[in-house]
Write a protein that holds these residues in place. Structure first.
Motif, PDB file in Angstrom:
ATOM      1  N   SER A  78      53.688 -24.933  -5.354  1.00  0.00           N
ATOM      2  CA  SER A  78      54.991 -25.026  -4.700  1.00  0.00           C
ATOM      3  C   SER A  78      55.126 -24.088  -3.507  1.00  0.00           C
ATOM      4  CB  SER A  78      56.118 -24.739  -5.698  1.00  0.00           C
ATOM      5  OG  SER A  78      56.067 -23.384  -6.111  1.00  0.00           O
ATOM      6  N   ASN A  79      54.172 -23.177  -3.330  1.00  0.00           N
ATOM      7  CA  ASN A  79      54.229 -22.281  -2.174  1.00  0.00           C
ATOM      8  C   ASN A  79      54.256 -23.052  -0.857  1.00  0.00           C
ATOM      9  OD1 ASN A  79      54.126 -20.146  -3.919  1.00  0.00           O
ATOM     10  ND2 ASN A  79      52.230 -19.271  -3.128  1.00  0.00           N
ATOM     11  N   ARG A  80      53.579 -24.209  -0.837  1.00  0.00           N
ATOM     12  CA  ARG A  80      53.494 -24.974   0.414  1.00  0.00           C
ATOM     13  C   ARG A  80      54.890 -25.348   0.908  1.00  0.00           C
ATOM     14  NH1 ARG A  80      49.372 -27.634  -2.675  1.00  0.00           N
ATOM     15  NH2 ARG A  80      47.284 -27.001  -2.019  1.00  0.00           N
ATOM     16  N   ALA A  81      55.760 -25.746  -0.014  1.00  0.00           N
ATOM     17  CA  ALA A  81      57.113 -26.136   0.381  1.00  0.00           C
ATOM     18  C   ALA A  81      57.905 -24.955   0.933  1.00  0.00           C
ATOM     19  CB  ALA A  81      57.853 -26.739  -0.817  1.00  0.00           C
ATOM     20  N   ALA A  82      57.524 -23.744   0.536  1.00  0.00           N
ATOM     21  CA  ALA A  82      58.204 -22.540   1.017  1.00  0.00           C
ATOM     22  C   ALA A  82      57.523 -21.963   2.253  1.00  0.00           C
ATOM     23  CB  ALA A  82      58.252 -21.493  -0.096  1.00  0.00           C
ATOM     24  N   GLY A  83      56.517 -22.675   2.769  1.00  0.00           N
ATOM     25  CA  GLY A  83      55.831 -22.203   3.967  1.00  0.00           C
ATOM     26  C   GLY A  83      54.825 -21.107   3.708  1.00  0.00           C
ATOM     27  N   MET A  84      54.393 -20.967   2.444  1.00  0.00           N
ATOM     28  CA  MET A  84      53.397 -19.955   2.099  1.00  0.00           C
ATOM     29  C   MET A  84      52.089 -20.624   1.690  1.00  0.00           C
ATOM     30  SD  MET A  84      55.482 -17.143  -0.165  1.00  0.00           S
ATOM     31  CE  MET A  84      55.951 -18.347  -1.431  1.00  0.00           C
ATOM     32  N   PRO A  85      50.948 -19.942   1.830  1.00  0.00           N
ATOM     33  CA  PRO A  85      49.697 -20.502   1.325  1.00  0.00           C
ATOM     34  C   PRO A  85      49.773 -20.732  -0.183  1.00  0.00           C
ATOM     35  CG  PRO A  85      49.284 -18.628   2.776  1.00  0.00           C
ATOM     36  CD  PRO A  85      50.760 -18.652   2.519  1.00  0.00           C
ATOM     37  N   ALA A  86      49.169 -21.809  -0.626  1.00  0.00           N
ATOM     38  CA  ALA A  86      49.180 -22.125  -2.053  1.00  0.00           C
ATOM     39  C   ALA A  86      48.201 -21.267  -2.834  1.00  0.00           C
ATOM     40  CB  ALA A  86      48.862 -23.600  -2.264  1.00  0.00           C
ATOM     41  N   ILE A  87      47.177 -20.765  -2.163  1.00  0.00           N
ATOM     42  CA  ILE A  87      46.125 -20.011  -2.845  1.00  0.00           C
ATOM     43  C   ILE A  87      45.945 -18.654  -2.178  1.00  0.00           C
ATOM     44  CG2 ILE A  87      43.664 -19.956  -3.422  1.00  0.00           C
ATOM     45  CD1 ILE A  87      43.719 -22.969  -3.647  1.00  0.00           C
ATOM     46  N   HIS A  88      45.825 -17.625  -2.999  1.00  0.00           N
ATOM     47  CA  HIS A  88      45.531 -16.277  -2.523  1.00  0.00           C
ATOM     48  C   HIS A  88      44.337 -15.746  -3.322  1.00  0.00           C
ATOM     49  CE1 HIS A  88      49.296 -15.830  -0.208  1.00  0.00           C
ATOM     50  NE2 HIS A  88      49.815 -16.582  -1.161  1.00  0.00           N
ATOM     51  N   GLY A  89      43.481 -14.999  -2.666  1.00  0.00           N
ATOM     52  CA  GLY A  89      42.307 -14.480  -3.363  1.00  0.00           C
ATOM     53  C   GLY A  89      41.869 -13.127  -2.827  1.00  0.00           C
ATOM     54  N   THR A  90      41.249 -12.358  -3.701  1.00  0.00           N
ATOM     55  CA  THR A  90      40.723 -11.041  -3.355  1.00  0.00           C
ATOM     56  C   THR A  90      39.353 -10.879  -3.997  1.00  0.00           C
ATOM     57  OG1 THR A  90      42.963 -10.127  -3.380  1.00  0.00           O
ATOM     58  CG2 THR A  90      41.148  -8.554  -3.438  1.00  0.00           C
ATOM     59  N   VAL A  91      38.406 -10.372  -3.231  1.00  0.00           N
ATOM     60  CA  VAL A  91      37.083 -10.066  -3.762  1.00  0.00           C
ATOM     61  C   VAL A  91      36.974  -8.553  -3.927  1.00  0.00           C
ATOM     62  CG1 VAL A  91      34.595 -10.088  -3.305  1.00  0.00           C
ATOM     63  CG2 VAL A  91      35.985 -12.093  -2.766  1.00  0.00           C
ATOM     64  N   LEU A  92      36.542  -8.141  -5.104  1.00  0.00           N
ATOM     65  CA  LEU A  92      36.356  -6.729  -5.416  1.00  0.00           C
ATOM     66  C   LEU A  92      34.870  -6.473  -5.624  1.00  0.00           C
ATOM     67  CD1 LEU A  92      39.199  -6.418  -8.093  1.00  0.00           C
ATOM     68  CD2 LEU A  92      39.380  -5.955  -5.638  1.00  0.00           C
ATOM     69  N   LEU A  93      34.331  -5.492  -4.931  1.00  0.00           N
ATOM     70  CA  LEU A  93      32.932  -5.108  -5.099  1.00  0.00           C
ATOM     71  C   LEU A  93      32.847  -3.707  -5.685  1.00  0.00           C
ATOM     72  CD1 LEU A  93      31.326  -6.283  -1.714  1.00  0.00           C
ATOM     73  CD2 LEU A  93      31.507  -7.551  -3.865  1.00  0.00           C
ATOM     74  N   GLY A  94      31.897  -3.519  -6.603  1.00  0.00           N
ATOM     75  CA  GLY A  94      31.656  -2.201  -7.187  1.00  0.00           C
ATOM     76  C   GLY A  94      30.182  -1.866  -7.146  1.00  0.00           C
ATOM     77  N   ASP A  95      29.868  -0.588  -7.188  1.00  0.00           N
ATOM     78  CA  ASP A  95      28.473  -0.161  -7.254  1.00  0.00           C
ATOM     79  C   ASP A  95      27.898  -0.584  -8.601  1.00  0.00           C
ATOM     80  OD1 ASP A  95      26.243   1.838  -8.000  1.00  0.00           O
ATOM     81  OD2 ASP A  95      26.530   2.207  -5.857  1.00  0.00           O
ATOM     82  N   ALA A  96      26.774  -1.277  -8.583  1.00  0.00           N
ATOM     83  CA  ALA A  96      26.211  -1.836  -9.817  1.00  0.00           C
ATOM     84  C   ALA A  96      25.592  -0.780 -10.719  1.00  0.00           C
ATOM     85  CB  ALA A  96      25.171  -2.894  -9.479  1.00  0.00           C
ATOM     86  N   ARG A  97      25.414   0.452 -10.213  1.00  0.00           N
ATOM     87  CA  ARG A  97      24.836   1.515 -11.053  1.00  0.00           C
ATOM     88  C   ARG A  97      25.887   2.484 -11.576  1.00  0.00           C
ATOM     89  NH1 ARG A  97      20.380   3.897  -7.110  1.00  0.00           N
ATOM     90  NH2 ARG A  97      22.109   3.532  -5.648  1.00  0.00           N
ATOM     91  N   THR A  98      27.004   2.603 -10.882  1.00  0.00           N
ATOM     92  CA  THR A  98      28.018   3.583 -11.281  1.00  0.00           C
ATOM     93  C   THR A  98      29.381   2.958 -11.531  1.00  0.00           C
ATOM     94  OG1 THR A  98      28.708   4.023  -8.998  1.00  0.00           O
ATOM     95  CG2 THR A  98      26.840   5.310  -9.862  1.00  0.00           C
ATOM     96  N   GLY A  99      29.620   1.758 -11.020  1.00  0.00           N
ATOM     97  CA  GLY A  99      30.931   1.146 -11.128  1.00  0.00           C
ATOM     98  C   GLY A  99      31.934   1.631 -10.108  1.00  0.00           C
ATOM     99  N   PRO A 101      34.178   1.749  -7.018  1.00  0.00           N
ATOM    100  CA  PRO A 101      34.606   0.663  -6.123  1.00  0.00           C
ATOM    101  C   PRO A 101      33.997   0.805  -4.732  1.00  0.00           C
ATOM    102  CG  PRO A 101      36.473   1.556  -7.340  1.00  0.00           C
ATOM    103  CD  PRO A 101      35.320   2.472  -7.601  1.00  0.00           C
ATOM    104  N   ARG A 102      33.554  -0.323  -4.186  1.00  0.00           N
ATOM    105  CA  ARG A 102      32.978  -0.340  -2.847  1.00  0.00           C
ATOM    106  C   ARG A 102      33.893  -0.991  -1.823  1.00  0.00           C
ATOM    107  NH1 ARG A 102      27.956  -3.698  -2.712  1.00  0.00           N
ATOM    108  NH2 ARG A 102      27.708  -2.779  -0.634  1.00  0.00           N
ATOM    109  N   ALA A 103      34.586  -2.061  -2.211  1.00  0.00           N
ATOM    110  CA  ALA A 103      35.366  -2.789  -1.220  1.00  0.00           C
ATOM    111  C   ALA A 103      36.404  -3.693  -1.858  1.00  0.00           C
ATOM    112  CB  ALA A 103      34.443  -3.631  -0.340  1.00  0.00           C
TER     113      ALA A 103
END
Length: 323
Positions: A78-99, A101-103
């Motif tokens: 229903s976001n489309r009808a309100a003029g907003m994107p229907a989908i939002h996303g975030t990618v989280l990266l972490g150091d694979a040896r320590t955990g 956060p990288r980005a």
């Protein structure tokens, strides 16, 4: 932290995007840990929240080149009808040896371009070869995915002719104008319906937004020897095309099987294999129709996110957050 403009500024060239996508598909066969999407469903009908964690094990025994991360993606129609994107996303990266956060990365442009690159891997390997005329491309859906696929198609299939359909005329016209601006294609046209875009096409790309009407294009519209790349699950491609395909490939078997239901991928068969398995086996294009369906995998977001982060760090792109 990388915002949308930062992602676009750090985006590697098409050749490297294709290499990253192929690395991802191959890794899914042997060197990755990635469960199917974990989902929750807010109150709004059709809404969702998906967690897509992934781990890639690199060659170094100490894990120094392992990759670890997750995409969190939410959808509210229903976001489309309100003029907003229907989908939002975030990618989280972490150091694979320590955990550590990288980005934190805006997943919108990242997802669009990693998806197009996965399509490009399939197109490069299993698109039909035609003689005596330009290859014909049919595109159904002229949104963000349509635009992100253009650089890949221009790189892989220069000289092709293209037919585009979208339910929004302005969207189809906009994608056609963008395709013409690349100067890579012999001719570009829009069509009034999806089936006209598909009919006679050697390569079909289905890229429409999710909605209640699924498997909407008649099987007879697809040419007997076409390669069909479905990015929109089964919104356009009917089950009969999958059942009768000379080759039916998916990006990740476990995710496809977990997604298939009485509604989504209804009456679809088990896949003949994964893209990575076919690459490892050096599968030649068989005679007949080929269907490649890729649902989007968290590992691709992590692999592309790492590449973007390295470019950003080297070129002072983005915002460094205090710890």
């Amino acid at each position: 932290m990388l915002f949308r403009s930062d992602v676009l500024a750090a985006l590697p060239p098409v050749e490297e995007r294709l290499a990253l996508a192929e690395r991802t598909m191959r890794a899914l066969v042997a060197n990755a840990e990635m469960p199917p999407k974990i989902g929750v469903h807010p109150r709004e009908a059709g809404s969702f929240g998906h967690a897509m964690p992934a781990l890639l094990r690199g060659a170094a025994a100490d894990g120094s080149d392992d990759l670890l991360g997750m995409k969190w993606v939410v959808g509210f129609p229903s976001n489309r009808a309100a003029g907003m994107p229907a989908i939002h996303g975030t990618v989280l990266l972490g150091d694979a040896r320590t955990g550590v956060p990288r980005a934190i990365i805006d997943a919108g442009p990242l997802t669009a371009h990693r998806t197009a690159a996965v399509s490009g891997v399939a197109i490069a390997r299993w698109s039909p070869v035609v003689a005596g005329r330009p290859l014909r491309i049919g595109i159904v859906g002229a949104g963000a995915q349509g635009h992100s696929h253009l650089p890949v198609l221009a790189h892989l299939l220069p000289g092709a002719v293209m037919a585009i359909h979208d339910v929004v005329d302005d969207a189809a016209a906009g994608l056609a104008a963008a395709a013409e601006a690349t100067e890579a294609f012999t001719a570009v046209a829009t069509t009034e319906d999806a089936e006209t875009a598909v009919e006679g096409a050697d390569l079909v790309l289905t890229l429409v937004a999710f909605g209640p009407e699924r498997q909407r294009v008649r099987p007879e519209a697809f040419a007997p020897g076409a390669t069909v790349v479905a990015v929109d699950y089964d919104m356009c491609v009917p089950a009969g095309i999958a059942r009768e395909a000379a080759a039916f490939l998916v990006d990740d078997r476990a995710q496809y099987l977990a997604t298939r239901s009485a509604t989504v991928f209804r009456d679809y068969p088990d896949p003949g294999g994964m893209i990575g398995e076919a690459l490892a086996a050096d599968l030649a294009r068989p005679a007949g129709r080929v269907l490649v369906t890729h649902l989007g995998v968290g590992l691709a977001d992590v692999v592309f996110g790492d590449a973007l982060l390295r470019v950003a760090a080297a070129n002072d792109i983005g915002v460094v957050l205090p710890r």
